[in-house]
Design a protein around this motif. Structure first.
Motif, PDB file in Angstrom:
ATOM      1  N   THR A   1      -0.800  78.320  42.414  1.00 30.44           N
ATOM      2  CA  THR A   1      -1.793  77.724  43.297  1.00 30.44           C
ATOM      3  C   THR A   1      -2.389  76.494  42.634  1.00 30.44           C
ATOM      4  N   HIS A   2      -2.490  75.397  43.370  1.00 37.76           N
ATOM      5  CA  HIS A   2      -3.104  74.199  42.824  1.00 37.76           C
ATOM      6  C   HIS A   2      -3.699  73.374  43.938  1.00 37.76           C
ATOM      7  N   THR A   3      -4.541  72.435  43.577  1.00 34.68           N
ATOM      8  CA  THR A   3      -5.114  71.521  44.556  1.00 34.68           C
ATOM      9  C   THR A   3      -4.191  70.338  44.742  1.00 34.68           C
ATOM     10  N   SER A   4      -3.970  69.988  45.966  1.00 28.30           N
ATOM     11  CA  SER A   4      -3.123  68.828  46.263  1.00 28.30           C
ATOM     12  C   SER A   4      -3.779  67.555  45.731  1.00 28.30           C
ATOM     13  N   THR A   5      -2.931  66.609  45.267  1.00 30.44           N
ATOM     14  CA  THR A   5      -3.451  65.316  44.806  1.00 30.44           C
ATOM     15  C   THR A   5      -3.643  64.347  45.953  1.00 30.44           C
ATOM     16  N   SER A   6      -3.232  64.766  47.142  1.00 31.34           N
ATOM     17  CA  SER A   6      -3.402  63.901  48.304  1.00 31.34           C
ATOM     18  C   SER A   6      -4.856  63.905  48.729  1.00 31.34           C
ATOM     19  N   PRO A   7      -5.306  62.884  49.481  1.00 28.46           N
ATOM     20  CA  PRO A   7      -6.701  62.828  49.938  1.00 28.46           C
ATOM     21  C   PRO A   7      -7.054  64.051  50.774  1.00 28.46           C
TER      22      PRO A   7
ATOM     23  N   PRO B   1     -13.952  65.530  55.195  1.00 30.75           N
ATOM     24  CA  PRO B   1     -15.009  65.590  54.175  1.00 30.75           C
ATOM     25  C   PRO B   1     -15.480  67.007  53.877  1.00 30.75           C
ATOM     26  N   THR B   2     -15.119  67.979  54.709  1.00 27.83           N
ATOM     27  CA  THR B   2     -15.660  69.329  54.552  1.00 27.83           C
ATOM     28  C   THR B   2     -14.605  70.346  54.114  1.00 27.83           C
ATOM     29  N   SER B   3     -13.446  69.911  53.688  1.00 34.14           N
ATOM     30  CA  SER B   3     -12.420  70.850  53.262  1.00 34.14           C
ATOM     31  C   SER B   3     -11.635  70.281  52.089  1.00 34.14           C
ATOM     32  N   ARG B   4     -10.939  71.181  51.412  1.00 30.03           N
ATOM     33  CA  ARG B   4     -10.033  70.777  50.349  1.00 30.03           C
ATOM     34  C   ARG B   4      -8.669  71.386  50.642  1.00 30.03           C
ATOM     35  N   THR B   5      -7.640  70.801  50.097  1.00 31.04           N
ATOM     36  CA  THR B   5      -6.287  71.287  50.341  1.00 31.04           C
ATOM     37  C   THR B   5      -5.819  72.098  49.143  1.00 31.04           C
TER      38      THR B   5
ATOM     39  N   PRO C   1     -12.393  75.502  53.287  1.00 26.69           N
ATOM     40  CA  PRO C   1     -13.707  74.856  53.353  1.00 26.69           C
ATOM     41  C   PRO C   1     -14.214  74.481  51.960  1.00 26.69           C
ATOM     42  N   ASP C   2     -14.739  73.286  51.839  1.00 28.33           N
ATOM     43  CA  ASP C   2     -15.220  72.816  50.542  1.00 28.33           C
ATOM     44  C   ASP C   2     -16.360  73.673  50.006  1.00 28.33           C
ATOM     45  N   THR C   3     -17.098  74.275  50.898  1.00 27.30           N
ATOM     46  CA  THR C   3     -18.223  75.096  50.463  1.00 27.30           C
ATOM     47  C   THR C   3     -17.788  76.456  49.926  1.00 27.30           C
ATOM     48  N   ALA C   4     -16.555  76.837  50.198  1.00 21.04           N
ATOM     49  CA  ALA C   4     -16.074  78.163  49.818  1.00 21.04           C
ATOM     50  C   ALA C   4     -15.703  78.208  48.341  1.00 21.04           C
ATOM     51  N   TYR C   5     -16.115  79.249  47.675  1.00 18.42           N
ATOM     52  CA  TYR C   5     -15.674  79.477  46.302  1.00 18.42           C
ATOM     53  C   TYR C   5     -14.331  80.199  46.297  1.00 18.42           C
ATOM     54  N   TRP C   6     -13.976  80.854  47.383  1.00 17.99           N
ATOM     55  CA  TRP C   6     -12.657  81.462  47.475  1.00 17.99           C
ATOM     56  C   TRP C   6     -11.630  80.397  47.844  1.00 17.99           C
ATOM     57  N   GLY C   7     -10.348  80.746  47.730  1.00 20.48           N
ATOM     58  CA  GLY C   7      -9.290  79.774  47.931  1.00 20.48           C
ATOM     59  C   GLY C   7      -8.243  80.224  48.920  1.00 20.48           C
ATOM     60  N   ILE C   8      -7.046  79.700  48.761  1.00 19.67           N
ATOM     61  CA  ILE C   8      -5.991  79.854  49.761  1.00 19.67           C
ATOM     62  C   ILE C   8      -5.534  81.304  49.917  1.00 19.67           C
TER      63      ILE C   8
ATOM     64  N   GLY D   1     -18.645  71.165  35.578  1.00 23.44           N
ATOM     65  CA  GLY D   1     -18.885  69.888  36.244  1.00 23.44           C
ATOM     66  C   GLY D   1     -17.696  69.380  37.016  1.00 23.44           C
ATOM     67  N   ARG D   2     -16.772  70.261  37.328  1.00 21.97           N
ATOM     68  CA  ARG D   2     -15.574  69.877  38.065  1.00 21.97           C
ATOM     69  C   ARG D   2     -15.665  70.354  39.518  1.00 21.97           C
ATOM     70  N   SER D   3     -14.764  69.842  40.335  1.00 20.96           N
ATOM     71  CA  SER D   3     -14.746  70.192  41.752  1.00 20.96           C
ATOM     72  C   SER D   3     -14.048  71.529  41.970  1.00 20.96           C
ATOM     73  N   LYS D   4     -14.467  72.226  42.991  1.00 26.16           N
ATOM     74  CA  LYS D   4     -13.755  73.445  43.386  1.00 26.16           C
ATOM     75  C   LYS D   4     -12.306  73.083  43.688  1.00 26.16           C
ATOM     76  N   GLY D   5     -11.422  73.955  43.279  1.00 24.68           N
ATOM     77  CA  GLY D   5     -10.004  73.724  43.534  1.00 24.68           C
ATOM     78  C   GLY D   5      -9.297  72.955  42.445  1.00 24.68           C
TER      79      GLY D   5
END
Length: 483
Positions: free
Chosen positions: A2-8, A12-16, A27-34, A131-135
């Motif tokens: 599992t990893h975060t995509s490097t694409s944009p 604004p409210t989600s991460r891939t 959802p960017d607010t979620a601490y859980w993931g895929i 100090g890093r982003s979720k994901g």
């Protein structure tokens, strides 16, 4: 992986995030993931998330906490990652992020979704502490770091056991609270005489205090049985990983992680002697659930008695009065029902059913793993939490407010044929039999007939029928009867 995509980000409210099955927006607010997202979608069963059982969420964090410390001790993870993961675990142990544990309590996969929910929440919280982003899983990975040296198959049952032990502690407190309430009533009613019954037929006299002291003893006995059953839950299989062989772990990992877990939980945990056996065997859950069923059965029996003894108020036993809690009917004015004993009865029925569920789930295990531990956990925690609430509710809303119809109970004793049994040693068996037969035929009281025949004086009868003699009839043999 599992990893975060490097694409944009797509918005604004989600991460891939990506796993081996593909890419999803979280959802960017979620601490859980895929993986938690997939579980949410796959298991819309009860609508009850694992956050409903905080003792389980805390236990999961404690297991992860112990694991990362063991891995650090063994040189398998660096200090920066260790510190961040420990901080995240402590946050969860202290009650934070509970709402992030969102997978359904009933799930396929032997608890993998619960384990991954914990891994992802801890990883993302640890990233936040850095100090890093979720994901940003290149920095701290849910599987590679948080789950290092672990498998669902040793994390999940270990957490279940720790959670059950802590949940049982709450139950034992509630049982002690209920036992004390019964003991207070036993003392209050120690001189209230009544007729005892066997098979719902009049038996011999006793006191209402004895009846309530029996309930206190019944609860106390089950407190001891719960404590005995808990001993078996202290054996864990952390370090077993997939099937008990400890694959992908350091040779010293099992011992190190157990030592840390003992310190973190404050419990005398021990690593199972045979991890292959421990990974597939759910016998300790069956034993513990059976003990909870015993508690439920006896509580239900007590509540059956309370409902019967308070039945009426005019056409029932009417020996005691339960505190009125609410209107009992939408059509019959003035009707009040024994709603507190009734709700405890229903909890008991549920616990008995949960025990059967746990039994069947334990039996259905195959080969090196039992896939049905989620339903075992759900059933066990429901039984624990509901029994705990039932004991407290019964004490506060019923037992403490019970009153006795003392004069009515005394009149029943005086009118009872059973009184003749306590007189038997004093007037002889044949005379007692004759008195009993005449009382049944004529409807007259035993005491009236004894006085009429001059077998005992009024003073002697009064002495014999004192509450302390009725409660301890052997003492009446010492009464000096004037012939």
């Amino acid at each position: 992986m599992t990893h975060t995509s490097t694409s944009p980000h797509p918005s604004p409210t989600s991460r891939t995030e990506t796993d081996f099955m593909g890419t999803r927006d979280v959802p960017d607010t979620a601490y859980w993931g895929i993986q938690t997202l997939r579980a949410k979608e796959n298991f819309p069963i009860t609508g009850i998330p694992i956050s409903s059982y905080p003792v389980l969420v805390k236990a999961l964090a404690q297991v992860k906490h112990a694991a990362v410390l063991a891995n650090y001790d063994l040189g398998l993870i660096d200090e920066t990652k260790k510190d961040a993961i420990v901080r995240a675990c402590l946050d969860i142990e202290n009650g934070q992020l509970l709402d992030q544990f969102v997978v359904d309590v009933i799930q396929g996969g032997a608890g993998t979704s619960t384990n991954m929910n914990a891994n992802e929440v801890i990883a993302n919280r640890a990233l936040e502490h850095l100090g890093r982003s979720k994901g940003d899983y290149a920095a701290i990975h849910p599987n590679g770091d948080v789950n290092l040296g672990q498998s669902t198959n040793d994390v999940y049952p270990s957490a279940l056991k720790i959670a059950a032990i802590n949940g049982a502690g709450q139950l034992l407190e509630a049982m002690g609270y209920l036992r004390t309430a019964f003991s207070r009533k036993a003392l209050e009613f120690e001189d209230v005489v009544k007729v005892g019954r066997t098979q719902l037929q009049d038996a011999v006299p006793m006191t209402l205090g004895q009846e309530f002291s029996t309930y206190a003893v019944m609860v106390e006995e089950d407190e001891l049985r719960v404590k005995e059953a808990l001993v078996h839950l202290h054996e864990i299989n952390l370090g077993a990983t997939a099937i008990g062989t400890g694959i992908n772990t350091h040779p010293q990992y099992a011992a190190a992680s157990c030592a840390h877990l003992q310190r973190i939980t404050g419990l005398p945990l021990a690593t199972a002697a045979n991890l292959v056996e421990a990974t597939q065997d759910c016998g300790s859950f069956v034993l513990f659930s059976g003990t909870l069923k015993r508690v439920a059965v006896k509580l239900s029996k007590i509540c059956n008695d309370l409902r019967l003894l308070s039945s009426g108020p005019r056409a029932g036993f009417a020996e005691i009065n339960l505190p009125p809690r609410q209107a009992g009917s939408s059509i019959m004015p003035g009707k009040v029902n024994p709603v507190i004993p009734e709700v405890v009865n229903q909890v008991a029925f549920e616990v008995i059913g949960n025990d059967l569920t746990i039994t069947m789930a334990a039996e259905a295990g195959q080969l090196q793993l039992n896939a049905f531990e989620p339903i075992i956990g759900r059933s066990l925690f429901a039984s624990l939490s509901h029994l705990t609430a039932a004991c407290t509710t019964l004490a506060d809303h019923c037992i403490d407010g019970i009153t006795a119809n003392k004069e009515f109970l005394r009149s029943q004793v005086e009118a009872s044929i059973g009184v003749v049994t306590i007189l038997n040693p004093l007037i002889g068996y044949d005379a007692a039999t004759s008195i009993a037969r005449q009382a049944l035929v004529t409807g007259r009281s035993v005491t009236e007939l004894v006085l009429e025949r001059g077998l005992l004086s009024a003073e002697e009868l009064n002495e014999i029928l004192r509450p302390e003699h009725l409660a301890n009839p052997q003492d009446s043999a010492d009464i000096d009867v004037q012939q």
